[in-house]
Design a protein around this motif. Structure first.
Motif, PDB file in Angstrom:
ATOM      1  N   ILE A 152       0.831  -1.203   0.000  1.00  4.65           N
ATOM      2  CA  ILE A 152       0.000   0.000   0.000  1.00  4.65           C
ATOM      3  C   ILE A 152       0.868   1.257   0.000  1.00  4.65           C
ATOM      4  N   ALA A 153       2.012   1.190   0.699  1.00  5.81           N
ATOM      5  CA  ALA A 153       2.925   2.342   0.706  1.00  5.81           C
ATOM      6  C   ALA A 153       3.448   2.619  -0.707  1.00  5.81           C
ATOM      7  N   TYR A 199       0.729   4.098  -2.696  1.00  2.00           N
ATOM      8  CA  TYR A 199       0.437   5.457  -2.247  1.00  2.00           C
ATOM      9  C   TYR A 199       1.399   6.457  -2.865  1.00  2.00           C
ATOM     10  N   ASN A 224      -0.100   7.234  -6.263  1.00  2.00           N
ATOM     11  CA  ASN A 224      -1.101   8.242  -5.892  1.00  2.00           C
ATOM     12  C   ASN A 224      -2.060   7.625  -4.873  1.00  2.00           C
ATOM     13  N   PRO A 225      -2.700   8.440  -4.041  1.00  2.39           N
ATOM     14  CA  PRO A 225      -3.564   7.914  -2.974  1.00  2.39           C
ATOM     15  C   PRO A 225      -4.726   7.050  -3.468  1.00  2.39           C
ATOM     16  N   LYS A 226      -5.309   7.369  -4.613  1.00  6.64           N
ATOM     17  CA  LYS A 226      -6.434   6.577  -5.118  1.00  6.64           C
ATOM     18  C   LYS A 226      -6.003   5.151  -5.451  1.00  6.64           C
ATOM     19  N   THR A 227      -4.823   5.013  -6.021  1.00  8.23           N
ATOM     20  CA  THR A 227      -4.311   3.675  -6.336  1.00  8.23           C
ATOM     21  C   THR A 227      -4.134   2.869  -5.056  1.00  8.23           C
ATOM     22  N   ALA A 228      -3.594   3.510  -4.015  1.00 11.23           N
ATOM     23  CA  ALA A 228      -3.414   2.834  -2.725  1.00 11.23           C
ATOM     24  C   ALA A 228      -4.755   2.452  -2.116  1.00 11.23           C
ATOM     25  N   MET A 229      -5.748   3.341  -2.267  1.00  7.61           N
ATOM     26  CA  MET A 229      -7.078   3.063  -1.724  1.00  7.61           C
ATOM     27  C   MET A 229      -7.679   1.816  -2.365  1.00  7.61           C
ATOM     28  N   ASN A 245      -4.643   9.133 -12.017  1.00  4.97           N
ATOM     29  CA  ASN A 245      -5.129   9.586 -10.707  1.00  4.97           C
ATOM     30  C   ASN A 245      -6.623   9.921 -10.780  1.00  4.97           C
TER      31      ASN A 245
END
Length: 300
Positions: free
Chosen positions: A112-113, A116, A119-124, A168
């Motif tokens: 997840i790191a 992240y 980009n944050p959406k990919t990690a989500m 993103n």
């Protein structure tokens, strides 16, 4: 002579440990997910960043590896009952539950790191995939055939994950990529469930929609294959934003879809493991080829 012997023992031990690591993370499945994610990235990227590609591949592998490790911890007693899984690291006793959990947790955090950083959406979406697979799909497998429907959600994330990593953004383009892989999973996993029906039954798994290897199950496979074929060529209409597909590529994809449909009808008429295995292999070929075609169509 002694040093050579010690070296051989160490080498042999390393090989066994590495083999167990590959099994606990299901390296084949993980690499196929990475392939889908990279294909989605290439479709969405205006300019290709190799740093993002590496992070996406690494994070994607960790994401799937963590899900599989958690799955094998949860199902360790059931895995011991089935011929296809009884030699996995945990039920065979080669790996402790604690070790497997450490691998799963570390892979979750690191994966997840990495996503992240993309980009944050990919990690989500990566985190959602792990949660759905381990906390919803896995427990449902012994309770209801609807588990396949639930499992299709995390299973459909990789293709669209690459698009989100590149842009993103989650729009109609990512949605279409998601739906292609979503509908594909039903004929694919029901074919697997058909072939492994007896083995799954030992552990209380029943993945077929009717619970039986019958015409009704085969008919549903045909229906989902049909919708998969339709969704796969929707971009040729020009209604899917930046996601495009030429007429020639749409025809080629449709031909491969018809081949898969042929095997689905063969299963409907024959209802045996040979036909189910042929459909399973055809489905693997289909999803791989259409992802390649989509990428080639963009750049050629």
């Amino acid at each position: 002579m002694i040093s050579a012997l010690i070296s051989r023992i160490k080498t042999g031990t390393f090989t066994l440990v590495f083999d167990d690591f590959k099994q606990i993370t299901k390296v084949g499945l993980s690499l196929s997910v990475v392939f889908s994610s990279l294909a989605g990235y290439l479709l969405g990227a205006n300019t290709i960043s190799y740093n993002i590609l590496i992070l996406l591949a690494f994070g994607g592998y960790c994401m799937v590896g963590a899900s599989n490790a958690f799955n094998q911890v949860i199902e360790r007693d059931l895995d011991a009952l089935m011929k296809r899984t009884q030699n996995r690291p945990i039920p065979s006793g080669r790996m402790s539950v604690q070790t497997a959990l450490i691998i799963a947790v570390v892979f979750t955090i690191v994966g997840i790191a990495a996503l992240y950083i993309v980009n944050p959406k990919t990690a989500m979406f990566g985190g959602i995939s792990i949660f759905l697979y381990t906390s919803v799909y896995t427990p449902l497998k012994t309770r209801t055939p609807l588990s396949v429907f639930v499992g299709a959600f995390p299973g459909a994330i990789p293709f669209m994950l690459g698009w989100v990593a590149a842009t993103n953004d989650f729009g109609i383009e990512a949605g279409v990529l998601f739906m292609i892989q979503f509908f594909w999973q039903f004929p694919h996993f029901w074919a697997i469930g058909w072939v492994l029906y007896d083995d799954y039954k030992k552990a209380g798994f029943n993945l077929l929609p009717t619970g039986k290897r019958d015409k009704a199950t085969a008919l549903q496979i045909i229906m989902y294959t049909f919708w998969m074929m339709i969704v796969a060529v929707i971009p040729v209409t020009g209604l899917t934003g930046a996601l495009k597909l030429s007429v020639v590529s749409a025809i080629i994809i449709s031909i491969f879809g018809l081949v898969m449909m042929l095997y689905a009808f063969r299963l409907y008429h024959r209802r045996d493991n040979i036909a189910a295995r042929q459909l399973m292999l055809a489905s693997v070929l289909y999803i791989t080829v259409i992802q390649i075609i989509y990428v080639i169509d963009k750049f050629v």
